[in-house]
Design an enzyme around this catalytic site. Structure first.
Site, PDB file in Angstrom:
ATOM      1  N   CYS A   4     -31.290 -52.628 -57.490  1.00 32.35           N
ATOM      2  CA  CYS A   4     -32.732 -52.437 -57.631  1.00 32.35           C
ATOM      3  C   CYS A   4     -33.124 -52.957 -59.012  1.00 32.35           C
ATOM      4  O   CYS A   4     -32.302 -53.571 -59.698  1.00 32.35           O
ATOM      5  CB  CYS A   4     -33.153 -50.990 -57.406  1.00 32.35           C
ATOM      6  SG  CYS A   4     -32.573 -49.813 -58.632  1.00 32.35           S
ATOM      7  N   CYS A  30     -35.026 -52.741 -53.502  1.00 28.27           N
ATOM      8  CA  CYS A  30     -36.279 -53.006 -54.205  1.00 28.27           C
ATOM      9  C   CYS A  30     -36.761 -54.393 -53.810  1.00 28.27           C
ATOM     10  O   CYS A  30     -35.981 -55.353 -53.829  1.00 28.27           O
ATOM     11  CB  CYS A  30     -36.030 -52.905 -55.709  1.00 28.27           C
ATOM     12  SG  CYS A  30     -37.303 -53.599 -56.747  1.00 28.27           S
ATOM     13  N   CYS A  45     -32.037 -61.544 -56.986  1.00 30.46           N
ATOM     14  CA  CYS A  45     -30.644 -61.110 -56.944  1.00 30.46           C
ATOM     15  C   CYS A  45     -29.703 -62.309 -57.021  1.00 30.46           C
ATOM     16  O   CYS A  45     -29.909 -63.310 -56.313  1.00 30.46           O
ATOM     17  CB  CYS A  45     -30.374 -60.319 -55.669  1.00 30.46           C
ATOM     18  SG  CYS A  45     -28.796 -59.452 -55.676  1.00 30.46           S
TER      19      CYS A  45
END
Length: 259
Positions: A120, A194, A201
């Site tokens: 997240c 998230c 990412c």
């Protein structure tokens, strides 16, 4: 058909349509936006949106505004509701056909410990909660880590308190970590919690299965939902529910082990 013949249960009527079944199977693996479901299903957006609305009206699918782009929404399959609907459909056909409402717990070790990364933004609430709950439920049979794209200086106090009070887990000595510190590590599952972190990412290789759980940050919960500790309790309950349905994918059950 005689007019007195009973109609098929609502779940059967909803799931029997080929496109709706395709949407259900896609959403069983991850939360997705409409445009992603359009691409995966290979059908026009207006048709996908129409059938998503029917699934939402039937209580199987929910939608939540993206925290990355409020013009977008993520769709989520409510597996608890699906389990209940499946059980009711089986019972309607024959009382002996009702199915369990919760997934079976893992009971046998895998050949190699699967590795899971929860991600997240701040790594201060959602992802450490998920890390702690998965580690607790698998009793060390899964290698689990969490990290954030913009880690906070420390864990949120409500996350620490909730895990201690409701699950008997102490993470008070844990510190948030940056996703970049994990580059090069092998993960079987990378689960973003998230909407913002999903967009940034890092790539953890082709072997990693990417899953997205669109879960709001409990530290920034807004009305009409209560903020503070109640928001963390709701978030932990949702994460724990999703983890219970993840378990059979991580650790084989007796039925899945070949003699």
């Amino acid at each position: 058909m005689r007019s007195s013949d009973p109609a098929a249960p609502a779940f059967v009527q909803l799931a029997a349509h080929p496109l709706r079944w395709r949407l259900l199977t896609e959403l069983a693996a991850s939360d997705y936006r409409v445009r992603e479901l359009v691409e995966r299903a290979g059908q026009p957006q207006n048709l996908v949106s129409y059938h998503l609305r029917l699934l939402r009206d039937g209580g199987l699918v929910t939608a939540r505004r993206s925290s990355f782009d409020a013009r977008d929404s993520y769709y989520h399959l409510d597996l608890e509701q699906c389990a209940r609907a499946l059980g009711n459909a089986g019972t309607a056909l024959h009382p002996a056909l009702g199915v369990a409402l919760t997934p079976p717990p893992p009971s046998l070790p895998a050949a190699r410990r699967p590795a899971v990364l929860f991600a997240c933004t701040g790594n201060s609430a959602r992802s450490p909660i998920a890390e702690a709950l998965l580690r607790h439920r698998t009793d060390g049979r899964v290698e689990v880590t969490s990290a954030g794209s913009h880690p906070k200086p420390r864990l949120h106090a409500d996350a620490v308190q909730l895990l201690r009070e409701q699950h008997g887990i102490d993470i008070s000595r844990q510190r948030p970590r940056h996703l970049d510190t994990l580059i090069g590590r092998r993960f079987d599952y990378v689960i973003s919690l998230c909407d913002k972190v999903r967009e940034v990412c890092p790539d953890f290789g082709d072997q990693a299965q990417l899953i997205h759980w669109s879960i709001p940050d409990p530290a920034t919960a807004r009305d009409p939902d209560p903020v503070g500790y109640p928001a963390f309790a709701r978030t932990a309950a949702e994460i724990d529910s999703r983890i219970r349905y993840l378990l059979p994918l991580l650790v084989p059950t007796p039925q899945e082990v070949q003699p």
